[in-house]
Design a protein around this motif. Sequence first.
Motif, PDB file in Angstrom:
ATOM      1  N   HIS A 107       0.791  -1.236   0.000  1.00  0.00           N
ATOM      2  CA  HIS A 107       0.000   0.000   0.000  1.00  0.00           C
ATOM      3  C   HIS A 107       0.819   1.279   0.000  1.00  0.00           C
ATOM      4  CE1 HIS A 107      -3.591  -2.406   0.702  1.00  0.00           C
ATOM      5  NE2 HIS A 107      -2.894  -3.078   1.591  1.00  0.00           N
ATOM      6  N   TYR A 155      -1.760  15.956   9.424  1.00  0.00           N
ATOM      7  CA  TYR A 155      -2.640  15.358  10.425  1.00  0.00           C
ATOM      8  C   TYR A 155      -2.058  15.726  11.791  1.00  0.00           C
ATOM      9  CZ  TYR A 155      -4.767  11.962   7.140  1.00  0.00           C
ATOM     10  OH  TYR A 155      -5.440  11.348   6.127  1.00  0.00           O
ATOM     11  N   THR A 179      -9.800   8.890  11.462  1.00  0.00           N
ATOM     12  CA  THR A 179      -9.698  10.050  10.570  1.00  0.00           C
ATOM     13  C   THR A 179     -11.082  10.570  10.183  1.00  0.00           C
ATOM     14  OG1 THR A 179      -9.248   8.363   8.877  1.00  0.00           O
ATOM     15  CG2 THR A 179      -7.409   9.756   9.539  1.00  0.00           C
ATOM     16  N   ARG A 187     -14.706   1.894   8.651  1.00  0.00           N
ATOM     17  CA  ARG A 187     -14.030   2.822   7.729  1.00  0.00           C
ATOM     18  C   ARG A 187     -13.618   4.117   8.437  1.00  0.00           C
ATOM     19  NH1 ARG A 187     -17.644   1.017   3.466  1.00  0.00           N
ATOM     20  NH2 ARG A 187     -18.637   3.032   3.227  1.00  0.00           N
ATOM     21  N   SER A 190      -7.557   5.158   9.905  1.00  0.00           N
ATOM     22  CA  SER A 190      -6.513   5.045   8.872  1.00  0.00           C
ATOM     23  C   SER A 190      -5.199   4.680   9.538  1.00  0.00           C
ATOM     24  CB  SER A 190      -6.327   6.390   8.156  1.00  0.00           C
ATOM     25  OG  SER A 190      -7.555   6.841   7.645  1.00  0.00           O
ATOM     26  N   ILE A 192      -1.301   5.577   9.685  1.00  0.00           N
ATOM     27  CA  ILE A 192      -0.480   6.752   9.379  1.00  0.00           C
ATOM     28  C   ILE A 192       0.957   6.486   9.852  1.00  0.00           C
ATOM     29  CG2 ILE A 192      -0.177   9.230   9.833  1.00  0.00           C
ATOM     30  CD1 ILE A 192      -3.245   9.322  10.333  1.00  0.00           C
ATOM     31  N   GLN A 232      -0.019  14.866   5.634  1.00  0.00           N
ATOM     32  CA  GLN A 232      -1.094  13.945   5.227  1.00  0.00           C
ATOM     33  C   GLN A 232      -0.585  12.885   4.238  1.00  0.00           C
ATOM     34  OE1 GLN A 232      -4.692  16.010   3.948  1.00  0.00           O
ATOM     35  NE2 GLN A 232      -4.476  17.408   5.691  1.00  0.00           N
ATOM     36  N   VAL A 235      -0.234   9.053   5.173  1.00  0.00           N
ATOM     37  CA  VAL A 235      -1.296   8.038   5.321  1.00  0.00           C
ATOM     38  C   VAL A 235      -0.938   6.834   4.434  1.00  0.00           C
ATOM     39  CG1 VAL A 235      -2.832   8.875   3.474  1.00  0.00           C
ATOM     40  CG2 VAL A 235      -3.805   7.709   5.474  1.00  0.00           C
ATOM     41  N   GLU A 239      -7.417   6.823   2.750  1.00  0.00           N
ATOM     42  CA  GLU A 239      -7.915   7.204   4.072  1.00  0.00           C
ATOM     43  C   GLU A 239      -9.132   6.338   4.405  1.00  0.00           C
ATOM     44  OE1 GLU A 239      -7.810  11.616   5.605  1.00  0.00           O
ATOM     45  OE2 GLU A 239      -9.895  11.051   5.265  1.00  0.00           O
ATOM     46  N   GLY A 240      -9.224   5.869   5.631  1.00  0.00           N
ATOM     47  CA  GLY A 240     -10.370   5.051   6.046  1.00  0.00           C
ATOM     48  C   GLY A 240     -10.164   3.559   5.832  1.00  0.00           C
ATOM     49  N   SER A 241      -8.997   3.186   5.298  1.00  0.00           N
ATOM     50  CA  SER A 241      -8.786   1.748   5.002  1.00  0.00           C
ATOM     51  C   SER A 241      -7.977   1.039   6.099  1.00  0.00           C
ATOM     52  CB  SER A 241      -8.077   1.585   3.656  1.00  0.00           C
ATOM     53  OG  SER A 241      -6.794   2.174   3.738  1.00  0.00           O
ATOM     54  N   GLY A 242      -7.823   1.703   7.247  1.00  0.00           N
ATOM     55  CA  GLY A 242      -6.960   1.147   8.300  1.00  0.00           C
ATOM     56  C   GLY A 242      -7.326  -0.260   8.713  1.00  0.00           C
TER      57      GLY A 242
END
Length: 396
Positions: A107, A155, A179, A187, A190, A192, A232, A235, A239-242
Amino acid sequence: MDFSLSEKTQTVLGMIDDFVARELMPMEEDFLRLPFDSLMPEIEKKRAKVRQMGLWAPGHPKELGGMGLDLVGLGLVSEALGGTPLGHFVFGCHAPDAGNIEILHEHGTPEQKERWLVPLVAGEIRSCFSMTEVELPGSNPVMMDTTAVKDGDDYVINGQKWYTTAADGAAFAVVMAVTDAEAPPHRRASMIIVPTDTPGFDLVRNISVMGHAGEGWASHAEILYHSCRVPQSNVLGPEGSGFAIAQERLAPGRIHHCMRWIGICNRAFDLMCDRANSRTIAPGKVLGERDIVRAWIAESAAEISAARLMTLHTAWKIDQQGWRAAQQDISMIKFTVANTMQRVVDRALQVHGGLGMTDDTLLAFFFRHERAARIYDGADEVHKTSLGRRVLRRYA
Ligand SMILES: Cc1cc2nc3c(=O)[nH]c(=O)nc-3n(C[C@H](O)[C@H](O)[C@H](O)COP(=O)(O)OP(=O)(O)OC[C@H]3O[C@@H](n4cnc5c(N)ncnc54)[C@H](O)[C@@H]3O)c2cc1C
Protein backbone atom coordinates in the motif's frame (compact mmCIF):
# COMPACT_ATOMS: atom_id res chain seq x y z
CA MET A 1 -2.57 -30.95 -1.11
CA ASP A 2 1.09 -31.68 -1.42
CA PHE A 3 3.60 -30.66 1.22
CA SER A 4 6.61 -32.26 -0.42
CA LEU A 5 9.53 -29.87 -0.38
CA SER A 6 11.61 -28.72 -3.30
CA GLU A 7 15.31 -29.49 -3.14
CA LYS A 8 15.97 -25.79 -2.65
CA THR A 9 13.65 -25.55 0.38
CA GLN A 10 15.21 -28.66 1.92
CA THR A 11 18.68 -27.19 1.48
CA VAL A 12 17.59 -23.86 2.97
CA LEU A 13 15.98 -25.58 5.98
CA GLY A 14 19.13 -27.67 6.54
CA MET A 15 21.30 -24.54 6.43
CA ILE A 16 18.99 -22.76 8.89
CA ASP A 17 18.94 -25.69 11.33
CA ASP A 18 22.70 -25.80 11.24
CA PHE A 19 23.05 -22.03 11.72
CA VAL A 20 20.59 -21.99 14.63
CA ALA A 21 22.45 -24.79 16.42
CA ARG A 22 25.96 -23.48 15.73
CA GLU A 23 25.56 -19.70 15.87
CA LEU A 24 22.40 -18.79 17.78
CA MET A 25 21.87 -21.34 20.54
CA PRO A 26 25.24 -20.43 22.09
CA MET A 27 23.93 -16.84 22.43
CA GLU A 28 20.86 -17.84 24.42
CA GLU A 29 22.53 -17.68 27.82
CA ASP A 30 23.45 -14.03 27.18
CA PHE A 31 20.00 -13.36 25.74
CA LEU A 32 18.40 -14.50 29.00
CA ARG A 33 20.89 -12.63 31.21
CA LEU A 34 21.84 -9.37 29.49
CA PRO A 35 19.96 -6.30 28.20
CA PHE A 36 18.87 -6.95 24.62
CA ASP A 37 20.64 -3.87 23.23
CA SER A 38 24.00 -5.09 24.55
CA LEU A 39 23.69 -8.09 22.21
CA MET A 40 23.30 -5.94 19.08
CA PRO A 41 26.99 -5.92 18.01
CA GLU A 42 27.04 -9.74 18.09
CA ILE A 43 23.64 -9.92 16.41
CA GLU A 44 24.90 -7.69 13.56
CA LYS A 45 27.81 -10.10 13.00
CA LYS A 46 25.39 -13.01 12.77
CA ARG A 47 23.14 -11.03 10.41
CA ALA A 48 26.12 -10.39 8.14
CA LYS A 49 26.67 -14.17 7.94
CA VAL A 50 22.99 -14.76 7.17
CA ARG A 51 23.18 -12.23 4.32
CA GLN A 52 26.36 -13.89 2.98
CA MET A 53 24.54 -17.23 2.90
CA GLY A 54 21.68 -15.63 0.91
CA LEU A 55 19.15 -16.37 3.65
CA TRP A 56 18.24 -12.82 4.68
CA ALA A 57 14.54 -11.84 4.88
CA PRO A 58 13.09 -15.20 3.76
CA GLY A 59 9.48 -14.01 3.51
CA HIS A 60 10.02 -10.71 1.77
CA PRO A 61 9.79 -10.24 -1.99
CA LYS A 62 12.88 -10.90 -4.08
CA GLU A 63 12.74 -7.44 -5.64
CA LEU A 64 13.21 -6.04 -2.13
CA GLY A 65 16.23 -8.20 -1.38
CA GLY A 66 14.33 -11.03 0.34
CA MET A 67 14.03 -14.71 -0.62
CA GLY A 68 10.44 -14.47 -1.84
CA LEU A 69 9.29 -17.77 -0.29
CA ASP A 70 5.62 -18.72 -0.46
CA LEU A 71 3.68 -19.07 2.82
CA VAL A 72 4.32 -22.81 3.21
CA GLY A 73 8.06 -22.24 2.69
CA LEU A 74 8.04 -19.26 5.03
CA GLY A 75 6.07 -21.29 7.60
CA LEU A 76 8.72 -24.01 7.59
CA VAL A 77 11.47 -21.43 7.92
CA SER A 78 9.55 -19.85 10.78
CA GLU A 79 9.36 -23.22 12.52
CA ALA A 80 13.12 -23.74 12.11
CA LEU A 81 13.86 -20.25 13.48
CA GLY A 82 11.26 -20.40 16.25
CA GLY A 83 13.22 -22.78 18.45
CA THR A 84 15.46 -19.93 19.53
CA PRO A 85 14.21 -16.49 20.62
CA LEU A 86 16.77 -14.74 18.39
CA GLY A 87 16.00 -16.71 15.22
CA HIS A 88 13.59 -14.41 13.41
CA PHE A 89 15.41 -11.24 14.42
CA VAL A 90 18.76 -12.46 13.13
CA PHE A 91 17.23 -13.58 9.82
CA GLY A 92 15.31 -10.31 9.24
CA CYS A 93 11.79 -11.74 9.38
CA HIS A 94 10.72 -10.67 12.87
CA ALA A 95 7.51 -9.09 14.10
CA PRO A 96 6.42 -6.34 13.99
CA ASP A 97 8.66 -5.32 11.06
CA ALA A 98 7.58 -8.29 8.92
CA GLY A 99 3.94 -7.13 9.01
CA ASN A 100 4.84 -3.50 8.38
CA ILE A 101 7.00 -4.53 5.42
CA GLU A 102 4.04 -6.36 3.92
CA ILE A 103 1.66 -3.43 4.20
CA LEU A 104 4.22 -0.89 3.00
CA HIS A 105 4.96 -3.12 0.04
CA GLU A 106 1.25 -3.49 -0.80
CA HIS A 107 0.00 0.00 0.00
CA GLY A 108 2.96 2.38 0.27
CA THR A 109 3.48 5.24 -2.19
CA PRO A 110 6.81 5.27 -4.08
CA GLU A 111 8.08 7.95 -1.65
CA GLN A 112 7.00 5.94 1.43
CA LYS A 113 8.68 2.84 0.02
CA GLU A 114 11.89 4.68 -0.71
CA ARG A 115 12.08 6.30 2.71
CA TRP A 116 10.79 3.49 4.96
CA LEU A 117 10.43 0.16 3.21
CA VAL A 118 13.87 -0.15 1.63
CA PRO A 119 15.87 0.42 4.87
CA LEU A 120 13.36 -1.68 6.84
CA VAL A 121 13.84 -4.76 4.65
CA ALA A 122 17.59 -4.20 4.75
CA GLY A 123 17.45 -4.32 8.57
CA GLU A 124 18.94 -0.81 8.81
CA ILE A 125 15.98 0.54 10.80
CA ARG A 126 13.17 -0.92 12.91
CA SER A 127 9.47 -0.07 13.12
CA CYS A 128 6.43 -0.67 15.32
CA PHE A 129 2.67 -0.98 15.02
CA SER A 130 0.56 1.20 17.32
CA MET A 131 -3.08 0.22 17.47
CA THR A 132 -4.07 -1.00 20.95
CA GLU A 133 -5.22 1.62 23.46
CA VAL A 134 -5.02 1.56 27.22
CA GLU A 135 -8.63 2.45 27.95
CA LEU A 136 -10.46 0.63 25.16
CA PRO A 137 -10.75 -3.05 24.17
CA GLY A 138 -8.06 -4.17 21.75
CA SER A 139 -10.39 -7.08 20.93
CA ASN A 140 -12.81 -4.60 19.39
CA PRO A 141 -10.48 -1.96 17.98
CA VAL A 142 -13.22 -0.07 16.13
CA MET A 143 -13.70 1.44 19.59
CA MET A 144 -10.78 3.84 19.29
CA ASP A 145 -10.07 7.21 20.89
CA THR A 146 -6.92 8.18 19.02
CA THR A 147 -7.71 10.81 16.39
CA ALA A 148 -5.85 12.24 13.41
CA VAL A 149 -7.39 15.61 12.56
CA LYS A 150 -6.52 17.46 9.35
CA ASP A 151 -4.87 20.82 9.77
CA GLY A 152 -3.53 22.45 6.60
CA ASP A 153 -1.41 19.77 4.86
CA ASP A 154 -0.94 17.79 8.07
CA TYR A 155 -2.64 15.36 10.42
CA VAL A 156 -2.49 16.21 14.10
CA ILE A 157 -2.59 12.99 16.13
CA ASN A 158 -3.74 12.73 19.75
CA GLY A 159 -4.18 9.54 21.74
CA GLN A 160 -2.76 7.04 24.20
CA LYS A 161 -1.56 3.63 22.98
CA TRP A 162 0.15 0.77 24.68
CA TYR A 163 1.66 -2.57 23.79
CA THR A 164 3.38 -0.89 20.86
CA THR A 165 5.92 -3.69 20.57
CA ALA A 166 9.51 -2.69 19.77
CA ALA A 167 8.76 1.07 19.73
CA ASP A 168 11.91 1.66 21.78
CA GLY A 169 14.57 2.48 19.18
CA ALA A 170 12.18 2.18 16.20
CA ALA A 171 12.51 4.75 13.40
CA PHE A 172 8.78 4.97 12.77
CA ALA A 173 5.40 3.77 13.99
CA VAL A 174 2.43 2.76 11.88
CA VAL A 175 -0.32 4.37 13.94
CA MET A 176 -3.99 3.53 13.71
CA ALA A 177 -6.11 6.66 14.28
CA VAL A 178 -9.67 7.77 13.61
CA THR A 179 -9.70 10.05 10.57
CA ASP A 180 -13.48 10.21 10.11
CA ALA A 181 -15.58 9.71 13.24
CA GLU A 182 -18.82 9.87 11.19
CA ALA A 183 -17.91 7.02 8.82
CA PRO A 184 -19.22 3.45 9.34
CA PRO A 185 -17.17 1.78 12.13
CA HIS A 186 -14.84 -0.21 9.87
CA ARG A 187 -14.03 2.82 7.73
CA ARG A 188 -13.37 5.31 10.51
CA ALA A 189 -9.66 4.73 10.96
CA SER A 190 -6.51 5.04 8.87
CA MET A 191 -2.93 3.89 9.21
CA ILE A 192 -0.48 6.75 9.38
CA ILE A 193 3.31 6.60 9.34
CA VAL A 194 4.75 8.58 12.25
CA PRO A 195 8.53 8.99 12.53
CA THR A 196 9.39 8.46 16.18
CA ASP A 197 11.43 11.68 16.34
CA THR A 198 8.29 13.72 15.56
CA PRO A 199 7.56 16.20 18.38
CA GLY A 200 4.57 14.85 20.31
CA PHE A 201 5.57 11.18 19.94
CA ASP A 202 6.22 10.49 23.60
CA LEU A 203 7.36 7.04 24.65
CA VAL A 204 6.11 7.09 28.24
CA ARG A 205 7.60 3.76 29.35
CA ASN A 206 8.44 0.25 28.35
CA ILE A 207 5.71 -1.69 30.15
CA SER A 208 6.88 -4.33 32.58
CA VAL A 209 5.50 -7.59 31.14
CA MET A 210 5.81 -10.73 33.30
CA GLY A 211 8.46 -8.99 35.37
CA HIS A 212 10.55 -7.52 32.51
CA ALA A 213 10.35 -4.09 30.92
CA GLY A 214 13.02 -5.09 28.40
CA GLU A 215 14.40 -2.64 25.89
CA GLY A 216 14.93 -2.13 22.17
CA TRP A 217 13.25 -4.74 20.00
CA ALA A 218 12.41 -6.86 23.07
CA SER A 219 9.99 -4.40 24.67
CA HIS A 220 6.41 -3.15 24.60
CA ALA A 221 5.83 0.59 24.97
CA GLU A 222 3.13 2.91 26.16
CA ILE A 223 3.03 5.94 23.88
CA LEU A 224 1.29 9.29 24.14
CA TYR A 225 0.58 11.00 20.86
CA HIS A 226 0.33 14.59 21.94
CA SER A 227 -0.50 17.02 19.11
CA CYS A 228 1.81 14.91 16.99
CA ARG A 229 1.94 16.52 13.53
CA VAL A 230 2.80 14.61 10.34
CA PRO A 231 2.12 15.38 6.66
CA GLN A 232 -1.09 13.95 5.23
CA SER A 233 1.09 12.21 2.65
CA ASN A 234 2.07 9.82 5.48
CA VAL A 235 -1.30 8.04 5.32
CA LEU A 236 -0.87 4.41 4.23
CA GLY A 237 -3.34 3.38 1.54
CA PRO A 238 -6.62 5.25 1.09
CA GLU A 239 -7.92 7.20 4.07
CA GLY A 240 -10.37 5.05 6.05
CA SER A 241 -8.79 1.75 5.00
CA GLY A 242 -6.96 1.15 8.30
CA PHE A 243 -8.99 -1.84 9.46
CA ALA A 244 -9.08 -3.45 6.00
CA ILE A 245 -5.28 -3.23 5.79
CA ALA A 246 -4.90 -4.49 9.39
CA GLN A 247 -6.91 -7.56 8.45
CA GLU A 248 -4.60 -8.29 5.51
CA ARG A 249 -1.56 -7.77 7.73
CA LEU A 250 -2.77 -10.26 10.29
CA ALA A 251 -3.61 -13.18 7.98
CA PRO A 252 -0.09 -14.22 6.84
CA GLY A 253 1.20 -12.97 10.20
CA ARG A 254 -0.74 -15.73 11.92
CA ILE A 255 1.00 -18.42 9.86
CA HIS A 256 4.30 -16.83 10.79
CA HIS A 257 3.39 -16.78 14.50
CA CYS A 258 1.83 -20.26 14.57
CA MET A 259 4.84 -21.87 12.90
CA ARG A 260 7.15 -19.95 15.25
CA TRP A 261 5.14 -21.45 18.12
CA ILE A 262 5.56 -24.91 16.59
CA GLY A 263 9.31 -24.20 16.63
CA ILE A 264 8.99 -23.41 20.34
CA CYS A 265 7.04 -26.64 20.87
CA ASN A 266 9.80 -28.61 19.12
CA ARG A 267 12.47 -27.03 21.29
CA ALA A 268 10.51 -27.58 24.53
CA PHE A 269 9.81 -31.16 23.42
CA ASP A 270 13.53 -31.82 22.82
CA LEU A 271 14.37 -30.43 26.25
CA MET A 272 11.62 -32.51 27.85
CA CYS A 273 12.77 -35.75 26.22
CA ASP A 274 16.46 -35.15 27.00
CA ARG A 275 15.61 -34.48 30.63
CA ALA A 276 13.29 -37.48 30.86
CA ASN A 277 16.08 -39.73 29.57
CA SER A 278 18.79 -38.28 31.79
CA ARG A 279 17.23 -37.39 35.14
CA THR A 280 17.65 -40.21 37.63
CA ILE A 281 14.54 -40.33 39.76
CA ALA A 282 15.24 -43.49 41.78
CA PRO A 283 18.30 -45.79 41.87
CA GLY A 284 18.72 -47.13 38.34
CA LYS A 285 15.54 -45.40 37.11
CA VAL A 286 15.21 -42.29 34.96
CA LEU A 287 12.16 -40.06 34.75
CA GLY A 288 11.30 -41.29 31.26
CA GLU A 289 10.53 -44.73 32.67
CA ARG A 290 7.49 -43.36 34.51
CA ASP A 291 4.23 -43.92 32.66
CA ILE A 292 2.94 -40.44 33.32
CA VAL A 293 6.01 -38.84 31.75
CA ARG A 294 5.73 -41.15 28.74
CA ALA A 295 2.09 -40.12 28.40
CA TRP A 296 3.05 -36.40 28.44
CA ILE A 297 5.64 -37.08 25.76
CA ALA A 298 3.19 -39.06 23.62
CA GLU A 299 0.46 -36.44 23.99
CA SER A 300 2.89 -33.65 23.18
CA ALA A 301 4.22 -35.45 20.08
CA ALA A 302 0.68 -36.00 18.77
CA GLU A 303 -0.53 -32.49 19.58
CA ILE A 304 2.51 -30.84 17.96
CA SER A 305 2.11 -32.94 14.84
CA ALA A 306 -1.61 -32.13 14.56
CA ALA A 307 -1.05 -28.39 15.13
CA ARG A 308 1.81 -28.35 12.62
CA LEU A 309 -0.17 -30.04 9.85
CA MET A 310 -3.18 -27.83 10.49
CA THR A 311 -1.01 -24.73 10.14
CA LEU A 312 0.78 -25.94 7.01
CA HIS A 313 -2.57 -26.80 5.48
CA THR A 314 -3.81 -23.28 6.22
CA ALA A 315 -0.66 -21.78 4.70
CA TRP A 316 -1.16 -23.95 1.63
CA LYS A 317 -4.79 -22.83 1.34
CA ILE A 318 -3.80 -19.13 1.57
CA ASP A 319 -1.11 -19.71 -1.09
CA GLN A 320 -3.66 -21.43 -3.36
CA GLN A 321 -6.86 -19.47 -2.74
CA GLY A 322 -6.04 -16.29 -0.83
CA TRP A 323 -6.59 -15.47 2.84
CA ARG A 324 -10.33 -14.85 2.60
CA ALA A 325 -10.92 -18.50 1.64
CA ALA A 326 -8.94 -19.55 4.72
CA GLN A 327 -10.55 -17.32 7.36
CA GLN A 328 -11.97 -20.21 9.39
CA ASP A 329 -8.71 -22.12 9.19
CA ILE A 330 -6.82 -19.04 10.36
CA SER A 331 -9.06 -18.75 13.44
CA MET A 332 -8.67 -22.48 14.12
CA ILE A 333 -4.89 -22.49 14.03
CA LYS A 334 -4.58 -19.29 16.07
CA PHE A 335 -6.15 -20.72 19.22
CA THR A 336 -5.19 -24.36 18.62
CA VAL A 337 -1.47 -23.75 18.20
CA ALA A 338 -1.28 -21.16 21.00
CA ASN A 339 -2.86 -23.63 23.44
CA THR A 340 -0.76 -26.55 22.18
CA MET A 341 2.36 -24.50 22.80
CA GLN A 342 1.21 -23.58 26.28
CA ARG A 343 0.55 -27.21 27.21
CA VAL A 344 3.82 -28.49 25.75
CA VAL A 345 5.93 -25.80 27.42
CA ASP A 346 4.10 -26.44 30.70
CA ARG A 347 4.75 -30.20 30.56
CA ALA A 348 8.41 -29.64 29.65
CA LEU A 349 8.76 -27.25 32.57
CA GLN A 350 7.11 -29.76 34.92
CA VAL A 351 9.50 -32.51 33.82
CA HIS A 352 12.41 -30.21 34.72
CA GLY A 353 11.06 -29.62 38.25
CA GLY A 354 12.82 -26.75 40.04
CA LEU A 355 15.27 -26.41 37.14
CA GLY A 356 12.32 -25.54 34.88
CA MET A 357 11.55 -22.48 36.99
CA THR A 358 15.08 -21.09 36.65
CA ASP A 359 16.54 -19.23 33.72
CA ASP A 360 19.15 -21.99 33.29
CA THR A 361 16.97 -23.33 30.46
CA LEU A 362 14.77 -21.45 27.97
CA LEU A 363 11.58 -22.96 29.38
CA ALA A 364 10.81 -20.28 31.96
CA PHE A 365 11.31 -17.59 29.27
CA PHE A 366 8.91 -19.40 26.94
CA PHE A 367 6.44 -19.89 29.78
CA ARG A 368 6.46 -16.18 30.68
CA HIS A 369 6.59 -14.53 27.30
CA GLU A 370 4.66 -16.88 25.07
CA ARG A 371 1.59 -16.85 27.34
CA ALA A 372 0.69 -13.72 25.39
CA ALA A 373 0.03 -15.90 22.32
CA ARG A 374 -3.49 -16.51 23.56
CA ILE A 375 -4.14 -12.76 23.74
CA TYR A 376 -2.53 -10.88 20.83
CA ASP A 377 -3.62 -11.13 17.17
CA GLY A 378 -7.09 -11.98 18.46
CA ALA A 379 -7.71 -13.53 21.88
CA ASP A 380 -8.75 -17.21 21.91
CA GLU A 381 -12.34 -16.27 22.70
CA VAL A 382 -12.62 -13.86 19.77
CA HIS A 383 -11.44 -16.52 17.31
CA LYS A 384 -13.65 -19.21 18.85
CA THR A 385 -16.72 -16.94 18.76
CA SER A 386 -16.07 -15.98 15.15
CA LEU A 387 -15.37 -19.58 14.07
CA GLY A 388 -18.47 -20.87 15.89
CA ARG A 389 -20.61 -18.22 14.22
CA ARG A 390 -19.31 -19.08 10.74
CA VAL A 391 -19.75 -22.81 11.30
CA LEU A 392 -23.31 -22.40 12.56
CA ARG A 393 -24.16 -20.24 9.54
CA ARG A 394 -23.54 -23.29 7.36
CA TYR A 395 -26.21 -25.19 9.31
CA ALA A 396 -28.80 -22.40 9.49
C1 LIG B 1 2.98 -9.37 24.19
C2 LIG B 1 1.97 -8.51 23.48
C3 LIG B 1 2.35 -7.82 22.35
C4 LIG B 1 1.46 -6.96 21.71
N1 LIG B 1 1.88 -6.21 20.62
C5 LIG B 1 1.05 -5.29 20.09
C6 LIG B 1 1.52 -4.40 19.06
O1 LIG B 1 2.68 -4.46 18.61
N2 LIG B 1 0.67 -3.42 18.62
C7 LIG B 1 -0.61 -3.29 19.10
O2 LIG B 1 -1.31 -2.40 18.65
N3 LIG B 1 -1.08 -4.15 20.06
C8 LIG B 1 -0.29 -5.12 20.57
N4 LIG B 1 -0.73 -5.95 21.59
C9 LIG B 1 -2.07 -5.75 22.12
C10 LIG B 1 -3.04 -6.86 21.74
O3 LIG B 1 -3.35 -6.78 20.38
C11 LIG B 1 -4.26 -6.74 22.68
O4 LIG B 1 -3.82 -7.01 24.00
C12 LIG B 1 -5.36 -7.70 22.27
O5 LIG B 1 -5.95 -7.27 21.07
C13 LIG B 1 -6.46 -7.78 23.36
O6 LIG B 1 -6.91 -6.50 23.67
P1 LIG B 1 -6.99 -6.04 25.19
O7 LIG B 1 -5.69 -6.31 25.83
O8 LIG B 1 -7.48 -4.62 25.20
O9 LIG B 1 -8.05 -6.99 25.87
P2 LIG B 1 -9.65 -6.84 25.84
O10 LIG B 1 -10.10 -6.46 24.48
O11 LIG B 1 -10.03 -5.97 26.99
O12 LIG B 1 -10.10 -8.32 26.13
C14 LIG B 1 -9.84 -8.93 27.40
C15 LIG B 1 -10.25 -10.38 27.35
O13 LIG B 1 -11.64 -10.43 27.14
C16 LIG B 1 -11.99 -11.60 26.43
N5 LIG B 1 -12.76 -11.23 25.23
C17 LIG B 1 -12.52 -10.20 24.41
N6 LIG B 1 -13.42 -10.18 23.41
C18 LIG B 1 -14.27 -11.21 23.63
C19 LIG B 1 -15.42 -11.73 22.96
N7 LIG B 1 -15.85 -11.17 21.82
N8 LIG B 1 -16.02 -12.82 23.47
C20 LIG B 1 -15.56 -13.40 24.61
N9 LIG B 1 -14.49 -12.96 25.29
C21 LIG B 1 -13.85 -11.88 24.80
C22 LIG B 1 -10.68 -12.29 26.05
O14 LIG B 1 -10.43 -13.34 26.98
C23 LIG B 1 -9.65 -11.21 26.20
O15 LIG B 1 -8.37 -11.73 26.54
C24 LIG B 1 0.14 -6.84 22.20
C25 LIG B 1 -0.25 -7.57 23.33
C26 LIG B 1 0.63 -8.40 23.98
C27 LIG B 1 0.19 -9.14 25.20
